[in-house]
Design a protein around this motif. Structure first.
Motif, PDB file in Angstrom:
ATOM      1  N   GLU A 140      -2.319 -12.647  -4.164  1.00  0.00           N
ATOM      2  CA  GLU A 140      -3.011 -13.323  -3.066  1.00  0.00           C
ATOM      3  C   GLU A 140      -4.238 -12.544  -2.605  1.00  0.00           C
ATOM      4  N   GLN A 141      -4.238 -11.211  -2.797  1.00  0.00           N
ATOM      5  CA  GLN A 141      -5.362 -10.379  -2.355  1.00  0.00           C
ATOM      6  C   GLN A 141      -6.380 -10.139  -3.463  1.00  0.00           C
ATOM      7  N   GLY A 142      -6.351 -10.932  -4.499  1.00  0.00           N
ATOM      8  CA  GLY A 142      -7.352 -10.795  -5.547  1.00  0.00           C
ATOM      9  C   GLY A 142      -6.974  -9.844  -6.649  1.00  0.00           C
ATOM     10  N   GLY A 143      -5.689  -9.444  -6.719  1.00  0.00           N
ATOM     11  CA  GLY A 143      -5.220  -8.631  -7.831  1.00  0.00           C
ATOM     12  C   GLY A 143      -5.205  -7.145  -7.593  1.00  0.00           C
ATOM     13  N   MET A 144      -5.396  -6.681  -6.357  1.00  0.00           N
ATOM     14  CA  MET A 144      -5.470  -5.242  -6.100  1.00  0.00           C
ATOM     15  C   MET A 144      -5.015  -4.946  -4.678  1.00  0.00           C
ATOM     16  N   MET A 145      -4.301  -3.805  -4.497  1.00  0.00           N
ATOM     17  CA  MET A 145      -3.835  -3.376  -3.177  1.00  0.00           C
ATOM     18  C   MET A 145      -3.798  -1.860  -3.144  1.00  0.00           C
ATOM     19  N   SER A 146      -4.288  -1.264  -2.068  1.00  0.00           N
ATOM     20  CA  SER A 146      -4.273   0.194  -1.947  1.00  0.00           C
ATOM     21  C   SER A 146      -2.834   0.699  -1.890  1.00  0.00           C
ATOM     22  N   LEU A 147      -2.623   1.923  -2.371  1.00  0.00           N
ATOM     23  CA  LEU A 147      -1.276   2.482  -2.424  1.00  0.00           C
ATOM     24  C   LEU A 147      -0.701   2.691  -1.024  1.00  0.00           C
ATOM     25  N   MET A 180      -6.219   5.544  -4.929  1.00  0.00           N
ATOM     26  CA  MET A 180      -5.184   4.987  -5.794  1.00  0.00           C
ATOM     27  C   MET A 180      -4.816   3.585  -5.323  1.00  0.00           C
ATOM     28  N   VAL A 181      -4.715   2.657  -6.279  1.00  0.00           N
ATOM     29  CA  VAL A 181      -4.371   1.277  -5.960  1.00  0.00           C
ATOM     30  C   VAL A 181      -3.339   0.764  -6.955  1.00  0.00           C
ATOM     31  N   LEU A 182      -2.624  -0.269  -6.540  1.00  0.00           N
ATOM     32  CA  LEU A 182      -1.772  -1.033  -7.447  1.00  0.00           C
ATOM     33  C   LEU A 182      -2.524  -2.302  -7.784  1.00  0.00           C
ATOM     34  N   GLN A 183      -2.641  -2.616  -9.080  1.00  0.00           N
ATOM     35  CA  GLN A 183      -3.348  -3.826  -9.465  1.00  0.00           C
ATOM     36  C   GLN A 183      -2.602  -4.524 -10.584  1.00  0.00           C
ATOM     37  N   LEU A 184      -2.898  -5.785 -10.780  1.00  0.00           N
ATOM     38  CA  LEU A 184      -2.276  -6.562 -11.856  1.00  0.00           C
ATOM     39  C   LEU A 184      -2.670  -5.972 -13.200  1.00  0.00           C
ATOM     40  N   SER A 185      -1.710  -5.907 -14.129  1.00  0.00           N
ATOM     41  CA  SER A 185      -1.990  -5.342 -15.451  1.00  0.00           C
ATOM     42  C   SER A 185      -3.056  -6.134 -16.186  1.00  0.00           C
ATOM     43  N   GLU A 186      -3.075  -7.437 -15.936  1.00  0.00           N
ATOM     44  CA  GLU A 186      -4.053  -8.290 -16.604  1.00  0.00           C
ATOM     45  C   GLU A 186      -5.411  -8.238 -15.945  1.00  0.00           C
ATOM     46  N   LEU A 201     -13.523 -11.272   1.781  1.00  0.00           N
ATOM     47  CA  LEU A 201     -12.405 -11.401   0.846  1.00  0.00           C
ATOM     48  C   LEU A 201     -11.049 -11.184   1.498  1.00  0.00           C
ATOM     49  N   GLY A 202     -11.033 -10.721   2.757  1.00  0.00           N
ATOM     50  CA  GLY A 202      -9.764 -10.458   3.427  1.00  0.00           C
ATOM     51  C   GLY A 202      -9.034  -9.259   2.882  1.00  0.00           C
ATOM     52  N   ILE A 203      -9.785  -8.213   2.469  1.00  0.00           N
ATOM     53  CA  ILE A 203      -9.199  -6.989   1.941  1.00  0.00           C
ATOM     54  C   ILE A 203      -9.662  -5.819   2.798  1.00  0.00           C
ATOM     55  N   SER A 204      -9.079  -4.644   2.562  1.00  0.00           N
ATOM     56  CA  SER A 204      -9.460  -3.461   3.329  1.00  0.00           C
ATOM     57  C   SER A 204     -10.854  -3.000   2.929  1.00  0.00           C
ATOM     58  N   MET A 205     -11.508  -2.249   3.837  1.00  0.00           N
ATOM     59  CA  MET A 205     -12.838  -1.724   3.537  1.00  0.00           C
ATOM     60  C   MET A 205     -12.805  -0.753   2.369  1.00  0.00           C
TER      61      MET A 205
END
Length: 387
Positions: A260-267, A309-315, A344-348
């Motif tokens: 939902e956040q575009g495929g990426m999220m900070s750790l 460091m972020v978690l993102q979709l493998s694809e 985009l509704g994500i963190s800075m």
């Protein structure tokens, strides 16, 4: 500025250090001086400014000259750096030599580029209220002795660092006591978890006497408390198995939010979401990091050049992120990290990394000014550019 005197950064034995600050520029009234980006030390008696380029250039302002202090009101906050205004009384006749002999203004400003007003301004007001410089130490009669060479004790930078180290030790001790109380609370919470599991088991055994709607409703109450049998070290046979199962749990919790956040999220955001979903069985940052390092699909751990460091979709492919970011900038003409994060509704933090990655691919260019960093389309890539 004619209230300042040339002095030393060493702290006298009869005064105490209140706080330190860096990157402070001095203003004589509304006029900016050449005294830029210096170190500020606020003591119970003085305000000391030291040049970052020449340690021998040190100016001292006695707090007895400061009548009041306030934060400057800014109309266009994005154009000007924040400042603290010090209103001063006329200099006394016994004032030492300083950088300025006369000045038409009766106030100075301290300019900075951080959250200095949150701690320096209250500390300065407290020091002005205490008026320690007016205290006179009582003289104790001493026996007559032969004249000796005496050296006045000064604290200096080593003493300042020692004092800050002692404060840090006291803070760590307080935090340690707080976590001991938290451990007691967690022990009580585990009893609540065990009790809820017993109730849940009895509901499953007596499904005939309890309607399906009531069962679903009660389970939803348990889930809202975060009780969903999260994996723990006690429930597995080895440490490796625990990290492996924790990784699978992270995927179950975060796969949908990351999409939902575009495929990426900070750790850091991932850590908060995982612990909120686990309820009372909190996981440590180290365990979460070890679990994320093992992930390969459908999520993976990525470390940017900046160390974020972020978690993102493998694809997830950088080319897709670059194209989306480039398109957003072309539509808006230019964007900052804050504007992109709001769009985009994500963190800075993630918005900044998106822009830096797109810049690394050469798709956008940056412009640095007093307003900050703003990114524009790279016009050199346009085919119809006029040569």
């Amino acid at each position: 500025m004619n209230r300042f005197e040339f002095g030393s950064s060493e702290i006298d034995s009869d005064e105490s250090l209140v706080c330190l600050a860096s990157n402070v520029t001095l203003y004589d009234g509304d006029t900016k001086t050449a005294l830029e980006d210096g170190e500020i030390a606020l003591t119970s008696h003085r305000l000391i400014w030291t040049s970052p380029f020449d340690s021998s250039l040190c100016l001292s302002l006695s707090l007895k000259y400061v009548v009041s202090c306030e934060e400057e009101k800014r109309v266009f906050s994005f154009l000007r750096s924040p400042k603290i205004v010090l209103h001063l009384s006329p200099p006394s006749s016994d004032k030492g030599r300083g950088p300025v002999q006369t000045t038409p203004t009766n106030f100075i400003k301290l300019s900075y580029n951080n959250d200095l007003h949150y701690y320096l301004l209250p500390a300065l007001r407290k020091a002005l209220s205490a008026k320690r410089w007016t205290f006179i130490s009582p003289e104790i009669p001493q026996p007559i002795q032969e004249p000796e060479l005496t050296i006045k004790t000064r604290t200096g930078i080593v003493g300042i660092e020692r004092g800050l180290h002692e404060k840090q030790k006291e803070t760590e001790k307080t935090i340690s006591i707080a976590f001991q109380d938290l451990s007691i609370l967690m022990d009580k919470a585990k009893e609540m978890v065990n009790l809820s599991k017993v109730i849940s088991t009895k509901i499953r055994e007596k499904q005939g006497s309890i309607t399906e709607d009531e069962t679903v409703q009660f389970k939803s109450y348990l889930l809202s408390l975060g009780i969903d049998d999260p994996v723990t070290r006690e429930s597995v046979s080895s440490e490796s198995k625990y990290i492996e199962k924790l990784g699978k749990e992270v995927v179950d919790i975060l796969e949908s939010p990351i999409k939902e956040q575009g495929g990426m999220m900070s750790l850091s955001d991932a850590y908060c979401r995982v612990n909120r979903a686990r309820g009372l069985e909190l996981v440590s940052p180290e365990d979460l990091y070890r679990a994320c390092r093992r992930l390969t699909t459908p999520l993976k751990l990525r470390v940017f050049d900046s160390g974020v460091m972020v978690l993102q979709l493998s694809e997830q492919d950088d080319s897709v992120t670059v194209e989306d970011t480039e398109a957003a900038i072309k539509v808006n003409g230019s964007l900052t990290a804050q504007e992109l994060s709001q769009m985009l509704g994500i963190s800075m933090l993630l918005a900044k990394e998106r822009l830096l990655t797109t810049e690394k691919f050469g798709k956008i260019c940056r412009d640095e000014s007093i307003e900050g960093v703003r990114f524009y389309p790279n016009l050199f890539l346009e085919n119809d550019m006029v040569t």
